[in-house]
Design a protein around this motif. Structure first.
Motif, PDB file in Angstrom:
ATOM      1  N   ASN A 107     -20.777 -36.369  20.486  1.00  0.00           N
ATOM      2  CA  ASN A 107     -21.084 -37.711  20.915  1.00  0.00           C
ATOM      3  C   ASN A 107     -19.905 -38.569  20.491  1.00  0.00           C
ATOM      4  OD1 ASN A 107     -22.018 -40.409  20.422  1.00  0.00           O
ATOM      5  ND2 ASN A 107     -24.115 -39.624  20.510  1.00  0.00           N
ATOM      6  N   GLU A 108     -19.500 -39.498  21.318  1.00  0.00           N
ATOM      7  CA  GLU A 108     -18.265 -40.232  21.015  1.00  0.00           C
ATOM      8  C   GLU A 108     -18.393 -41.187  19.831  1.00  0.00           C
ATOM      9  OE1 GLU A 108     -16.814 -41.442  24.940  1.00  0.00           O
ATOM     10  OE2 GLU A 108     -15.736 -39.513  25.005  1.00  0.00           O
ATOM     11  N   THR A 109     -19.607 -41.373  19.357  1.00  0.00           N
ATOM     12  CA  THR A 109     -19.765 -42.176  18.135  1.00  0.00           C
ATOM     13  C   THR A 109     -19.175 -41.420  16.949  1.00  0.00           C
ATOM     14  OG1 THR A 109     -21.934 -42.641  19.047  1.00  0.00           O
ATOM     15  CG2 THR A 109     -21.473 -43.525  16.858  1.00  0.00           C
ATOM     16  N   TYR A 110     -19.282 -40.096  16.980  1.00  0.00           N
ATOM     17  CA  TYR A 110     -18.855 -39.306  15.818  1.00  0.00           C
ATOM     18  C   TYR A 110     -17.531 -38.582  16.037  1.00  0.00           C
ATOM     19  CZ  TYR A 110     -23.823 -40.048  15.170  1.00  0.00           C
ATOM     20  OH  TYR A 110     -25.043 -40.618  15.080  1.00  0.00           O
ATOM     21  N   ILE A 111     -17.302 -38.189  17.279  1.00  0.00           N
ATOM     22  CA  ILE A 111     -16.111 -37.368  17.547  1.00  0.00           C
ATOM     23  C   ILE A 111     -14.999 -38.242  18.130  1.00  0.00           C
ATOM     24  CG2 ILE A 111     -15.211 -35.358  18.783  1.00  0.00           C
ATOM     25  CD1 ILE A 111     -17.427 -34.595  16.835  1.00  0.00           C
ATOM     26  N   SER A 112     -13.826 -38.189  17.507  1.00  0.00           N
ATOM     27  CA  SER A 112     -12.705 -39.019  17.972  1.00  0.00           C
ATOM     28  C   SER A 112     -11.652 -38.235  18.731  1.00  0.00           C
ATOM     29  CB  SER A 112     -12.009 -39.682  16.783  1.00  0.00           C
ATOM     30  OG  SER A 112     -12.867 -40.573  16.161  1.00  0.00           O
TER      31      SER A 112
END
Ligand code: ADP
Ligand code: ZN
Length: 709
Positions: free
Chosen positions: A131-136
């Protein structure tokens, strides 16, 4: 483009965490592209420095960088390496308990780690953090595994296609050391990053010296080779399981300790050989080609091919396991016709026999080359080298040509008289007039060509026949018991006075050794001997630390870093930090011990040998009322060193007010940790236990109090 602050931050992180002052070619551009959220495809040879391309940006990005990696063993080493540099990172795979896995997921959710290594198979278990909240950022290591065009296709990699859908705005960086054009296109297509910026570095591994020798008396050649390289790690590749075992036995009887590795050993035995090699406990492994996959060890100093490899891809991959740290490495290949014939037999009947045979033929041409070998090697992978490399045996000992027409005529007429039915061995026997049973029973001693070449040695004849084959004047009929046969060119030599240029055989003893030490005039102080002695001491210290921390020695410091420490001999923290490969964290953890080793080494050279003397010097200053800081300045030693003296002095019963430096409650805490941790020898487990909040020197002092009680 990054602004100047962001750029300054990058350079600062490069030094603080990795210990490097500058980027290697392409690294900076790649890091900037990732930080600008661009997808990238990175092709860089082994040892080129791919890891930094995603590890460094990971430090600047807000969330976690997900690293897809095919092998669990590799993941562990990479994570250990990151942790040793003070970078929080973990790996996630099926070998872990549910509890461990939950803990790791929590680390991601709370942004406690910067990188997470995961095998493609395990991605399904990570759904709720994809999820882009956690994965950069997503890094796909060994990206060629996704393509069936590549040489190491792994079906599990194919599910990676969905990742871009899940994380559409996250930069993806795919990395591999080998991918031809078709594979490259396939990688970006399958990962759905067709617009990715491509960074393709040269395939060349300049630091690997290439050498090919005829396979005569291999064992004694190998023994000599290894004895010239004491304490260096190396791999010897053999064709068969039996070879690996026989060879390692023979080396051991010659006083060289070596282990065998092949697929016939059970899993535990294989793991042990591999781990001992990675940890420098075993220096030499005789192995089949199964060995090396998933070994990241950077200080392999040489690779020998006891037998001919099947093709150039395999050969290049295997020699590529040497010199990943960029220091000199030596690749020695033994070329034997018997091997070629055996490999030819292996290939026969295979569904892709033709391809296999063609590839073997290219391998053979490489081995027999009389022009720069690196040119041939790189040319095979589609890369043209303008100049000769200067680091292969042909460049170092350019062959001398002479008019070999008469020799050629003798060989070809012998083949003709033998009715093109005999293999190379018999042709040479006839030329040399050998009276062996085989010759006599077939009546070959009555041929006109019998004995016309007594003056030339067997080996030299072999050398000349091989050249004729290479130049197309005769050929081996593999399907007719390897008989030598004439070709369309043969007639030109036999009947039309065509000239044949041949090279002189080079005796092994004439070969200039690649890294022969330059002759130094002996001065009284023998600087060379002293320097290498220090290197051995540093190496031993590195080994000791690696054992204590249970990580491979090269993760403590690479050979390149160790060499620089040897050269520069830093005696202060600030000088130690200047060494390439020393970051903040490694300075803190290892600086003290290495500086002490160097200083003890230098003191021993000025005949002031005992450690006790240096402790006493500290003690006298302490008694004179100087503070630790003042002693450190006066003695030009680090604070940590002085504290270690204090601990030793206290331990040996000297009057030290130890509780000026460490509180009783800290001593109690360390005591408890000692029980919980089962009294480890190293300090690091304590440091970790206290969440890195209790200084090393305090741990050391507390331990000296506990031990004294
Ligand atoms: P690869 O994954 O491409 O095989 P690594 O990332 O393992 O290569 O790097 C190979 C070696 O080069 C390592 O010892 C690494 O620490 C070193 N290295 C990488 N980048 C630099 C740099 N900028 N300066 C000095 N050494 C570097
Ligand atoms: Zn060359």
């Amino acid at each position: 483009m990054l602004n100047t602050t962001a750029k300054a931050q990058l350079f600062s992180n490069l030094k603080t965490y990795f210990g490097y002052d500058s980027f290697r070619k392409n690294q900076e551009l790649i890091v900037e592209a990732v930080l600008s959220k661009k997808d990238c495809l990175v092709i860089m040879p082994t040892g080129g420095g791919k890891s930094i391309c995603f590890q460094l940006p990971a430090l600047s990005l807000p969330g976690v960088t997900l690293v897809i990696s095919p092998l669990i063993a590799l993941m562990k080493d990479q994570v250990d390496g990151l942790n040793a540099n003070g970078i929080p990172a973990s790996y996630f795979n099926s070998s872990q308990t549910g509890e461990m896995q939950t803990h790791i997921i929590e680390q991601v959710l709370s942004a406690k780690i910067k990188l997470l290594y995961v095998a493609p198979e395990s991605l399904a278990a990570l759904q709720n953090i994809l999820n882009e909240t956690y994965i950069s950022c997503v890094a796909i290591d060994e990206a060629h595994c996704i393509s069936s065009w590549g040489h190491d296709f792994r079906p599990s990699y194919q599910q990676l296609g969905f990742l871009k859908k899940t994380l559409p705005n996250t930069p993806f960086i795919a990395l591999t050391a080998t991918a031809d054009k078709a594979t490259r296109e396939d990688i970006v297509k399958q990962l759905r990053i067709t617009h990715a910026k491509q960074f393709i570095s040269s395939f060349d591994r300049k630091n690997i010296a290439l050498e090919v020798r005829p396979a005569n008396d291999r064992i004694s050649q190998i023994v000599k080779f290894i004895k010239q390289k004491p304490n260096q790690s190396g791999i010897i590749y053999c064709l068969s399981r039996k070879n690996t075992e026989q060879l390692s036995k023979k080396l051991n009887t010659n006083g060289i300790s070596a282990e065998a590795y092949h697929a016939g050993l059970n899993f535990d035995a294989r793991s042990k050989v591999q781990e001992d090699f990675v940890f420098d406990k075993t220096q030499i492994v005789c192995a089949t080609v199964a060995f090396g996959m998933g070994i990241d060890k950077s200080n392999v100093r040489w690779v020998i091919h006891y037998n001919m490899p099947k093709n150039i891809e395999g050969y290049y991959q295997e020699i590529g396991r040497g010199g990943r740290d960029g220091l000199k490495s030596h690749a020695l290949l033994f070329h034997s016709y018997a091997d070629v014939i055996q490999l030819r037999n292996f290939a026969s009947g295979a569904s892709n026999e033709e391809v296999q045979v063609a590839k073997l033929e290219r391998m053979k041409q490489f081995s027999e080359s009389v022009t720069c070998r690196r040119k041939i090697l790189l040319g095979y992978f589609g890369e043209l080298l303008a100049d000769n490399c200067g680091n292969c045996d042909v460049c170092k000992n350019p062959p001398q040509f002479f008019d070999g027409t008469i020799i050629a005529q003798k060989i070809l007429s012998a083949i003709y008289r033998l009715e093109q039915t005999e293999s190379m061995g018999m042709v040479i026997d006839v030329l040399r007039g050998s009276q062996n049973a085989n010759v006599l029973s077939k009546g070959y001693h009555q041929l006109r060509t019998f004995g016309i070449g007594k003056d030339i040695s067997w080996k030299d004849w072999q050398h000349f026949v091989v050249q004729l084959i290479n130049q197309g004047f005769c050929e081996i009929a593999f399907h007719k018991h390897n008989a030598l046969q004439l070709t369309a060119f043969s007639n030109n030599v036999l009947f039309k006075q065509a000239k044949v240029a041949l090279t002189k055989p080079i005796a092994v003893k004439d070969i200039k050794v690649a890294d022969k030490k330059p002759k130094v005039k002996r001065t009284k102080s023998k600087p060379k001997a002293i320097a290498s002695n220090l290197f051995e001491r540093l190496r031993a210290l590195r080994y000791k630390i690696a054992l204590e921390e249970n990580i491979p020695a090269y993760l403590v410091f690479s050979d390149a870093t160790l060499k620089e420490i040897e050269r520069e001999r830093p005696l202060s923290d600030s000088d130690f930090l200047k060494i390439s490969g020393v970051g903040q964290r490694k300075l803190e953890v290892y600086g003290d011990e290495f500086i002490a080793e160097i200083s003890s080494f230098m003191n021993s050279k000025v005949k002031k040998p005992k450690k006790v003397d240096t402790w006493m010097e500290t003690y006298n200053l302490y008694r004179a009322g100087l503070s630790i800081e003042e002693i450190s300045i006066k003695r030009k030693l680090t604070l940590t060193t002085i504290y270690s003296h204090i601990a030793k002095l206290y331990g040996s019963g000297k009057a030290i007010n130890i509780f000026d430096f460490v509180s009783p409650s800290e001593v109690e805490a360390v005591k408890k940790a000692k029980q919980v941790l089962d009294a480890p020898k190293a300090l690091k487990p304590y440091f970790t236990y206290f969440n890195e909040e209790l200084d090393y020197f305090k741990i050391r002092l507390a331990l000296s109090v506990i031990e004294k009680k």
